[in-house]
Design a protein around this motif. Sequence first.
Motif, PDB file in Angstrom:
ATOM      1  N   LEU A 102       0.824  -1.210   0.000  1.00 30.26           N
ATOM      2  CA  LEU A 102       0.000   0.000   0.000  1.00 30.26           C
ATOM      3  C   LEU A 102       0.860   1.263   0.000  1.00 30.26           C
ATOM      4  O   LEU A 102       0.545   2.241  -0.690  1.00 30.26           O
ATOM      5  N   PHE A 103       1.940   1.243   0.746  1.00 29.69           N
ATOM      6  CA  PHE A 103       2.830   2.397   0.789  1.00 29.69           C
ATOM      7  C   PHE A 103       3.433   2.671  -0.584  1.00 29.69           C
ATOM      8  O   PHE A 103       3.505   3.819  -1.021  1.00 29.69           O
ATOM      9  N   VAL A 104       3.865   1.619  -1.268  1.00 27.95           N
ATOM     10  CA  VAL A 104       4.466   1.781  -2.602  1.00 27.95           C
ATOM     11  C   VAL A 104       3.451   2.354  -3.576  1.00 27.95           C
ATOM     12  O   VAL A 104       3.747   3.273  -4.339  1.00 27.95           O
ATOM     13  N   VAL A 105       2.243   1.820  -3.569  1.00 28.75           N
ATOM     14  CA  VAL A 105       1.214   2.295  -4.497  1.00 28.75           C
ATOM     15  C   VAL A 105       0.892   3.763  -4.246  1.00 28.75           C
ATOM     16  O   VAL A 105       0.890   4.588  -5.175  1.00 28.75           O
ATOM     17  N   ILE A 106       0.668   4.117  -3.005  1.00 29.48           N
ATOM     18  CA  ILE A 106       0.304   5.502  -2.682  1.00 29.48           C
ATOM     19  C   ILE A 106       1.467   6.447  -2.949  1.00 29.48           C
ATOM     20  O   ILE A 106       1.287   7.533  -3.520  1.00 29.48           O
ATOM     21  N   ALA A 107       2.675   6.060  -2.562  1.00 26.36           N
ATOM     22  CA  ALA A 107       3.837   6.930  -2.770  1.00 26.36           C
ATOM     23  C   ALA A 107       4.134   7.124  -4.252  1.00 26.36           C
ATOM     24  O   ALA A 107       4.508   8.226  -4.674  1.00 26.36           O
ATOM     25  N   THR A 108       3.947   6.087  -5.052  1.00 25.60           N
ATOM     26  CA  THR A 108       4.186   6.219  -6.495  1.00 25.60           C
ATOM     27  C   THR A 108       3.148   7.132  -7.126  1.00 25.60           C
ATOM     28  O   THR A 108       3.479   7.963  -7.977  1.00 25.60           O
ATOM     29  N   TRP A 109       1.918   7.007  -6.726  1.00 23.68           N
ATOM     30  CA  TRP A 109       0.871   7.865  -7.288  1.00 23.68           C
ATOM     31  C   TRP A 109       1.062   9.323  -6.880  1.00 23.68           C
ATOM     32  O   TRP A 109       0.579  10.223  -7.571  1.00 23.68           O
ATOM     33  N   ARG A 110       1.758   9.577  -5.790  1.00 19.33           N
ATOM     34  CA  ARG A 110       1.986  10.955  -5.352  1.00 19.33           C
ATOM     35  C   ARG A 110       3.215  11.597  -5.978  1.00 19.33           C
ATOM     36  O   ARG A 110       3.400  12.805  -5.849  1.00 19.33           O
ATOM     37  N   LEU A 111       4.057  10.806  -6.668  1.00 19.89           N
ATOM     38  CA  LEU A 111       5.232  11.385  -7.330  1.00 19.89           C
ATOM     39  C   LEU A 111       4.791  12.233  -8.513  1.00 19.89           C
ATOM     40  O   LEU A 111       4.052  11.776  -9.376  1.00 19.89           O
ATOM     41  N   LYS A 112       5.272  13.444  -8.564  1.00 17.65           N
ATOM     42  CA  LYS A 112       4.875  14.352  -9.646  1.00 17.65           C
ATOM     43  C   LYS A 112       5.514  13.971 -10.974  1.00 17.65           C
ATOM     44  O   LYS A 112       4.914  14.122 -12.023  1.00 17.65           O
ATOM     45  N   HIS A 113       6.745  13.484 -10.945  1.00 15.51           N
ATOM     46  CA  HIS A 113       7.454  13.194 -12.192  1.00 15.51           C
ATOM     47  C   HIS A 113       7.247  11.766 -12.686  1.00 15.51           C
ATOM     48  O   HIS A 113       7.779  11.397 -13.718  1.00 15.51           O
ATOM     49  N   ALA A 114       6.467  10.963 -11.967  1.00 19.34           N
ATOM     50  CA  ALA A 114       6.255   9.569 -12.380  1.00 19.34           C
ATOM     51  C   ALA A 114       5.264   9.513 -13.534  1.00 19.34           C
ATOM     52  O   ALA A 114       4.187  10.107 -13.465  1.00 19.34           O
ATOM     53  N   PRO A 115       5.605   8.817 -14.612  1.00 20.57           N
ATOM     54  CA  PRO A 115       4.663   8.679 -15.723  1.00 20.57           C
ATOM     55  C   PRO A 115       3.497   7.762 -15.345  1.00 20.57           C
ATOM     56  O   PRO A 115       3.558   7.037 -14.346  1.00 20.57           O
ATOM     57  N   VAL A 116       2.468   7.773 -16.145  1.00 22.67           N
ATOM     58  CA  VAL A 116       1.285   6.959 -15.868  1.00 22.67           C
ATOM     59  C   VAL A 116       1.637   5.476 -15.865  1.00 22.67           C
ATOM     60  O   VAL A 116       1.101   4.704 -15.063  1.00 22.67           O
ATOM     61  N   ALA A 117       2.543   5.065 -16.732  1.00 20.64           N
ATOM     62  CA  ALA A 117       2.942   3.657 -16.780  1.00 20.64           C
ATOM     63  C   ALA A 117       3.555   3.213 -15.451  1.00 20.64           C
ATOM     64  O   ALA A 117       3.304   2.093 -14.990  1.00 20.64           O
ATOM     65  N   ALA A 118       4.332   4.065 -14.822  1.00 19.26           N
ATOM     66  CA  ALA A 118       4.930   3.726 -13.527  1.00 19.26           C
ATOM     67  C   ALA A 118       3.861   3.615 -12.455  1.00 19.26           C
ATOM     68  O   ALA A 118       3.928   2.741 -11.583  1.00 19.26           O
ATOM     69  N   LYS A 119       2.872   4.471 -12.527  1.00 15.14           N
ATOM     70  CA  LYS A 119       1.791   4.427 -11.542  1.00 15.14           C
ATOM     71  C   LYS A 119       0.958   3.156 -11.690  1.00 15.14           C
ATOM     72  O   LYS A 119       0.509   2.581 -10.709  1.00 15.14           O
ATOM     73  N   ILE A 120       0.768   2.712 -12.916  1.00 19.13           N
ATOM     74  CA  ILE A 120       0.031   1.473 -13.147  1.00 19.13           C
ATOM     75  C   ILE A 120       0.868   0.266 -12.719  1.00 19.13           C
ATOM     76  O   ILE A 120       0.353  -0.674 -12.126  1.00 19.13           O
ATOM     77  N   LEU A 121       2.167   0.299 -13.005  1.00 16.96           N
ATOM     78  CA  LEU A 121       3.049  -0.812 -12.609  1.00 16.96           C
ATOM     79  C   LEU A 121       3.139  -0.968 -11.099  1.00 16.96           C
ATOM     80  O   LEU A 121       3.362  -2.063 -10.598  1.00 16.96           O
ATOM     81  N   ALA A 122       2.966   0.115 -10.368  1.00 17.75           N
ATOM     82  CA  ALA A 122       3.061   0.048  -8.903  1.00 17.75           C
ATOM     83  C   ALA A 122       1.968  -0.814  -8.298  1.00 17.75           C
ATOM     84  O   ALA A 122       2.114  -1.315  -7.196  1.00 17.75           O
TER      85      ALA A 122
END
Length: 103
Positions: A48-68
Amino acid sequence: MHIRSPRHLHIAAHAELISLIVLLANVFTLHLKAISSLMGPTHGCAYLFVVIATWRLKHAPVAAKILAVVPGVGGLLALRRSTAWAPSEPSTQSAASPPRSPA
Protein backbone atom coordinates in the motif's frame (compact mmCIF):
# COMPACT_ATOMS: atom_id res chain seq x y z
CA MET A 1 21.25 13.72 -14.44
CA HIS A 2 17.87 12.24 -13.57
CA ILE A 3 15.70 13.12 -10.62
CA ARG A 4 15.77 10.22 -8.20
CA SER A 5 12.70 8.87 -6.51
CA PRO A 6 12.49 9.40 -2.77
CA ARG A 7 14.50 7.08 -0.59
CA HIS A 8 11.43 5.91 1.32
CA LEU A 9 9.96 4.57 -1.91
CA HIS A 10 13.12 2.57 -2.60
CA ILE A 11 13.00 1.06 0.89
CA ALA A 12 9.30 0.21 0.67
CA ALA A 13 9.67 -1.38 -2.78
CA HIS A 14 12.45 -3.64 -1.54
CA ALA A 15 10.53 -4.47 1.66
CA GLU A 16 7.53 -5.41 -0.48
CA LEU A 17 9.54 -7.85 -2.57
CA ILE A 18 11.48 -9.36 0.34
CA SER A 19 8.34 -9.87 2.43
CA LEU A 20 6.62 -11.61 -0.50
CA ILE A 21 9.61 -13.92 -0.99
CA VAL A 22 9.61 -14.80 2.72
CA LEU A 23 5.85 -15.41 2.66
CA LEU A 24 6.05 -17.71 -0.36
CA ALA A 25 9.09 -19.57 1.01
CA ASN A 26 7.23 -20.13 4.27
CA VAL A 27 4.13 -21.45 2.49
CA PHE A 28 6.10 -23.92 0.39
CA THR A 29 8.41 -25.14 3.18
CA LEU A 30 7.68 -24.96 6.91
CA HIS A 31 4.40 -23.03 6.89
CA LEU A 32 4.95 -21.53 10.33
CA LYS A 33 2.03 -19.47 11.55
CA ALA A 34 4.30 -16.93 13.31
CA ILE A 35 6.10 -16.08 10.07
CA SER A 36 2.83 -15.74 8.20
CA SER A 37 1.33 -13.49 10.86
CA LEU A 38 4.41 -11.24 10.81
CA MET A 39 5.13 -11.11 7.08
CA GLY A 40 1.51 -10.85 5.88
CA PRO A 41 0.83 -7.41 7.36
CA THR A 42 4.38 -6.29 6.54
CA HIS A 43 3.87 -7.13 2.88
CA GLY A 44 0.42 -5.53 2.85
CA CYS A 45 1.65 -2.28 4.39
CA ALA A 46 4.68 -2.10 2.10
CA TYR A 47 2.45 -2.75 -0.93
CA LEU A 48 0.00 0.00 0.00
CA PHE A 49 2.83 2.40 0.79
CA VAL A 50 4.47 1.78 -2.60
CA VAL A 51 1.21 2.30 -4.50
CA ILE A 52 0.30 5.50 -2.68
CA ALA A 53 3.84 6.93 -2.77
CA THR A 54 4.19 6.22 -6.49
CA TRP A 55 0.87 7.87 -7.29
CA ARG A 56 1.99 10.95 -5.35
CA LEU A 57 5.23 11.39 -7.33
CA LYS A 58 4.87 14.35 -9.65
CA HIS A 59 7.45 13.19 -12.19
CA ALA A 60 6.26 9.57 -12.38
CA PRO A 61 4.66 8.68 -15.72
CA VAL A 62 1.29 6.96 -15.87
CA ALA A 63 2.94 3.66 -16.78
CA ALA A 64 4.93 3.73 -13.53
CA LYS A 65 1.79 4.43 -11.54
CA ILE A 66 0.03 1.47 -13.15
CA LEU A 67 3.05 -0.81 -12.61
CA ALA A 68 3.06 0.05 -8.90
CA VAL A 69 -0.24 -1.81 -8.52
CA VAL A 70 1.41 -5.15 -9.42
CA PRO A 71 1.99 -7.03 -6.14
CA GLY A 72 5.56 -8.01 -5.25
CA VAL A 73 7.64 -6.51 -8.04
CA GLY A 74 5.42 -3.56 -8.92
CA GLY A 75 7.33 -1.16 -6.70
CA LEU A 76 10.67 -1.97 -8.28
CA LEU A 77 9.19 -1.81 -11.79
CA ALA A 78 7.62 1.56 -11.01
CA LEU A 79 10.93 2.86 -9.65
CA ARG A 80 12.72 1.75 -12.78
CA ARG A 81 10.10 3.36 -15.02
CA SER A 82 9.94 6.62 -13.06
CA THR A 83 13.71 7.11 -12.98
CA ALA A 84 14.05 6.20 -16.67
CA TRP A 85 11.54 8.84 -17.74
CA ALA A 86 12.34 11.51 -15.15
CA PRO A 87 13.01 14.92 -16.68
CA SER A 88 16.63 15.95 -16.68
CA GLU A 89 17.77 19.02 -14.82
CA PRO A 90 18.13 22.17 -16.91
CA SER A 91 21.68 23.25 -17.55
CA THR A 92 22.94 26.43 -15.93
CA GLN A 93 24.53 27.76 -19.13
CA SER A 94 22.84 28.53 -22.37
CA ALA A 95 24.23 26.80 -25.46
CA ALA A 96 24.09 30.06 -27.44
CA SER A 97 26.24 32.11 -25.07
CA PRO A 98 29.95 31.29 -24.66
CA PRO A 99 31.33 30.89 -21.13
CA ARG A 100 32.63 34.05 -19.52
CA SER A 101 36.33 34.47 -18.99
CA PRO A 102 37.53 35.85 -15.65
CA ALA A 103 38.41 39.54 -15.88
